[in-house]
Motif scaffolding. Structure first.
Motif, mmCIF file in Angstrom:
data_model
loop_
_atom_site.group_PDB
_atom_site.id
_atom_site.type_symbol
_atom_site.label_atom_id
_atom_site.label_comp_id
_atom_site.label_asym_id
_atom_site.label_seq_id
_atom_site.Cartn_x
_atom_site.Cartn_y
_atom_site.Cartn_z
ATOM 1 N N ILE A 104 0.872 -1.235 -0.076
ATOM 2 C CA ILE A 104 0.012 -0.127 0.138
ATOM 3 C C ILE A 104 1.168 1.061 0.298
ATOM 4 O O ILE A 104 1.539 1.509 0.908
ATOM 5 C CB ILE A 104 -1.292 0.130 1.116
ATOM 6 N N HIS A 105 0.389 2.361 -1.053
ATOM 7 C CA HIS A 105 1.462 3.628 -1.323
ATOM 8 C C HIS A 105 0.517 4.298 -0.555
ATOM 9 O O HIS A 105 -0.417 4.428 -1.521
ATOM 10 C CB HIS A 105 1.577 3.214 -2.168
ATOM 11 N N LEU A 106 0.936 5.227 0.456
ATOM 12 C CA LEU A 106 0.423 6.014 0.983
ATOM 13 C C LEU A 106 0.795 7.789 -0.145
ATOM 14 O O LEU A 106 1.922 7.689 0.651
ATOM 15 C CB LEU A 106 -0.271 6.135 1.870
ATOM 16 N N LEU A 107 -0.671 8.470 -0.704
ATOM 17 C CA LEU A 107 0.802 9.614 -1.098
ATOM 18 C C LEU A 107 -0.395 10.517 0.145
ATOM 19 O O LEU A 107 -1.908 10.792 -1.373
ATOM 20 C CB LEU A 107 0.020 9.386 -2.450
ATOM 21 N N PRO A 108 -0.186 11.635 0.542
ATOM 22 C CA PRO A 108 -0.779 12.516 1.267
ATOM 23 C C PRO A 108 -0.399 13.882 0.208
ATOM 24 O O PRO A 108 0.713 13.921 -0.011
ATOM 25 C CB PRO A 108 -0.719 12.304 3.042
ATOM 26 N N ASN A 109 -1.432 14.450 0.436
ATOM 27 C CA ASN A 109 -1.508 15.670 -0.560
ATOM 28 C C ASN A 109 -0.442 16.224 0.462
ATOM 29 O O ASN A 109 -0.812 16.703 1.383
ATOM 30 C CB ASN A 109 -2.202 16.443 -0.651
ATOM 31 N N LYS A 110 -0.312 17.667 -0.159
ATOM 32 C CA LYS A 110 1.452 18.449 1.340
ATOM 33 C C LYS A 110 -0.021 19.559 1.995
ATOM 34 O O LYS A 110 0.908 19.841 3.417
ATOM 35 C CB LYS A 110 1.762 19.247 0.145
ATOM 36 N N ASP A 116 -6.379 13.092 9.224
ATOM 37 C CA ASP A 116 -6.777 12.409 7.844
ATOM 38 C C ASP A 116 -5.982 11.072 7.583
ATOM 39 O O ASP A 116 -5.726 10.145 7.011
ATOM 40 C CB ASP A 116 -6.896 13.277 6.781
ATOM 41 N N VAL A 117 -4.126 11.206 7.559
ATOM 42 C CA VAL A 117 -3.468 10.452 7.305
ATOM 43 C C VAL A 117 -3.148 9.327 8.860
ATOM 44 O O VAL A 117 -3.507 8.252 7.924
ATOM 45 C CB VAL A 117 -1.981 10.985 7.230
ATOM 46 N N ALA A 118 -3.169 10.004 9.911
ATOM 47 C CA ALA A 118 -2.359 8.733 10.951
ATOM 48 C C ALA A 118 -4.156 7.888 10.897
ATOM 49 O O ALA A 118 -4.078 7.443 11.191
ATOM 50 C CB ALA A 118 -3.132 10.072 11.951
ATOM 51 N N ALA A 119 -5.348 8.901 10.484
ATOM 52 C CA ALA A 119 -6.851 7.739 10.630
ATOM 53 C C ALA A 119 -6.787 6.493 9.257
ATOM 54 O O ALA A 119 -6.785 5.706 9.409
ATOM 55 C CB ALA A 119 -7.489 8.935 10.001
ATOM 56 N N VAL A 120 -5.983 6.653 7.977
ATOM 57 C CA VAL A 120 -5.591 5.822 7.660
ATOM 58 C C VAL A 120 -4.543 4.861 7.610
ATOM 59 O O VAL A 120 -5.101 3.394 7.459
ATOM 60 C CB VAL A 120 -4.972 6.405 5.978
ATOM 61 N N LEU A 121 -3.755 5.031 8.146
ATOM 62 C CA LEU A 121 -2.875 4.167 9.395
ATOM 63 C C LEU A 121 -2.972 4.187 10.076
ATOM 64 O O LEU A 121 -3.100 2.943 10.299
ATOM 65 C CB LEU A 121 -1.716 5.281 9.758
ATOM 66 N N ALA A 122 -4.292 4.561 11.041
ATOM 67 C CA ALA A 122 -4.287 3.453 12.093
ATOM 68 C C ALA A 122 -5.967 2.499 11.321
ATOM 69 O O ALA A 122 -5.352 1.429 12.281
ATOM 70 C CB ALA A 122 -5.578 4.738 13.005
ATOM 71 N N SER A 123 -6.311 3.341 10.659
ATOM 72 C CA SER A 123 -7.373 1.521 10.507
ATOM 73 C C SER A 123 -6.544 0.451 9.522
ATOM 74 O O SER A 123 -6.686 -0.576 10.071
ATOM 75 C CB SER A 123 -8.295 2.214 8.519
ATOM 76 N N ALA A 124 -5.357 1.082 8.666
ATOM 77 C CA ALA A 124 -5.066 -0.745 8.115
ATOM 78 C C ALA A 124 -3.885 -0.949 9.124
ATOM 79 O O ALA A 124 -3.760 -1.867 9.381
ATOM 80 C CB ALA A 124 -3.437 0.185 7.485
ATOM 81 N N GLN A 125 -3.259 -0.545 10.265
ATOM 82 C CA GLN A 125 -2.824 -1.066 11.730
ATOM 83 C C GLN A 125 -3.964 -1.935 11.951
ATOM 84 O O GLN A 125 -3.709 -3.139 12.271
ATOM 85 C CB GLN A 125 -2.156 -0.264 12.764
ATOM 86 N N ARG A 126 -5.091 -1.547 12.279
ATOM 87 C CA ARG A 126 -6.071 -2.303 13.527
ATOM 88 C C ARG A 126 -7.321 -2.951 12.231
ATOM 89 O O ARG A 126 -6.973 -4.141 12.770
ATOM 90 C CB ARG A 126 -7.630 -1.506 13.257
ATOM 91 N N ILE A 127 -6.458 -3.298 11.179
ATOM 92 C CA ILE A 127 -7.519 -4.311 9.776
ATOM 93 C C ILE A 127 -6.096 -5.324 10.093
ATOM 94 O O ILE A 127 -6.508 -6.709 9.734
ATOM 95 C CB ILE A 127 -7.435 -3.613 8.596
ATOM 96 N N GLY A 128 -4.610 -5.204 9.905
ATOM 97 C CA GLY A 128 -3.761 -5.962 9.708
ATOM 98 C C GLY A 128 -3.398 -6.157 8.194
ATOM 99 O O GLY A 128 -2.293 -7.231 8.302
ATOM 100 N N ALA A 129 -3.125 -4.644 7.858
ATOM 101 C CA ALA A 129 -2.246 -4.837 6.058
ATOM 102 C C ALA A 129 -0.758 -4.324 7.004
ATOM 103 O O ALA A 129 -1.145 -3.187 7.026
ATOM 104 C CB ALA A 129 -3.166 -3.789 6.108
ATOM 105 N N THR A 130 0.209 -4.988 6.718
ATOM 106 C CA THR A 130 1.246 -4.207 6.717
ATOM 107 C C THR A 130 2.460 -4.175 6.183
ATOM 108 O O THR A 130 3.282 -3.036 6.360
ATOM 109 C CB THR A 130 1.570 -6.106 7.783
ATOM 110 N N LYS A 131 1.965 -3.977 5.049
ATOM 111 C CA LYS A 131 3.031 -3.275 4.088
ATOM 112 C C LYS A 131 2.257 -1.971 3.702
ATOM 113 O O LYS A 131 1.857 -1.916 2.598
ATOM 114 C CB LYS A 131 2.715 -4.083 2.315
ATOM 115 N N ILE A 132 3.125 -0.968 4.584
ATOM 116 C CA ILE A 132 2.443 0.010 4.052
ATOM 117 C C ILE A 132 3.542 1.029 3.913
ATOM 118 O O ILE A 132 4.188 1.094 4.952
ATOM 119 C CB ILE A 132 1.028 0.454 4.925
ATOM 120 N N GLY A 133 3.609 2.523 3.286
ATOM 121 C CA GLY A 133 4.376 3.106 3.322
ATOM 122 C C GLY A 133 3.969 3.970 2.143
ATOM 123 O O GLY A 133 2.949 4.217 2.163
ATOM 124 N N LEU A 134 4.732 5.373 2.937
ATOM 125 C CA LEU A 134 4.839 7.087 2.376
ATOM 126 C C LEU A 134 5.218 7.028 1.188
ATOM 127 O O LEU A 134 6.493 7.028 1.022
ATOM 128 C CB LEU A 134 4.513 7.687 3.465
#
Length: 142
Positions: A104-110, A116-134
């Motif tokens: 999962i490649h996370l591309l936030p706007n500047k 909002d970015v922290a909410a996406v990261l928290a959702s991914a961690q809670r669900i169990g998606a481990t391969k995530i990067g900014l």
């Protein structure tokens, strides 16, 4: 001619009972210098057995999923807009359920707020998606 004679008590002069500390200090300084010289120099190196050469590329390239977060908090999954966080959670559950998880490649706007970015990261961690990067961090360099 006259001569000055003492009081006539004939006693000995007062005995000095203070210890002479100069030799003691000299001995302590010599011992300190010898201690400093004999202590081995501490090295702060960590010995690691690193692999030699280039590792072979993986047999199967992992699937890449890109999540874009716009400045107003809207999210897109591989270019498709998501309605809300529930839609994001369902997509993340699909990724987490796969035997080989997609990257999962996370591309936030500047200009997007960090919450909002922290909410996406928290959702991914809670669900169990481990391969995530900014990605796209070069936009923050000035």
């Amino acid at each position: 001619m006259g001569m000055n004679v003492g009081s006539g008590s004939g006693g000995e002069p007062d005995v000095m009972v203070d210890i002479n500390t100069t030799p003691l200090i000299d001995v302590m300084l010599v011992l300190l210098i010898m201690l400093i010289i004999t202590i081995p120099i501490q090295t702060h190196a960590i010995k690691m057995n690193l692999p030699v050469g280039n590792p072979p590329p993986p047999a199967v390239q992992p699937e890449v999923v890109q999540i874009d977060i716009d400045f107003d908090g809207t999210m897109m999954w591989n270019g498709q807009p998501l309605a809300d966080h529930a839609a994001l959670d369902s997509h993340l559950q699909q990724v987490a359920a796969e035997p080989v998880q997609a990257e999962i490649h996370l591309l936030p706007n500047k200009l997007v707020p960090y919450k909002d970015v922290a909410a996406v990261l928290a959702s991914a961690q809670r669900i169990g998606a481990t391969k995530i990067g900014l990605i796209g961090n070069e936009q923050y360099m000035q």
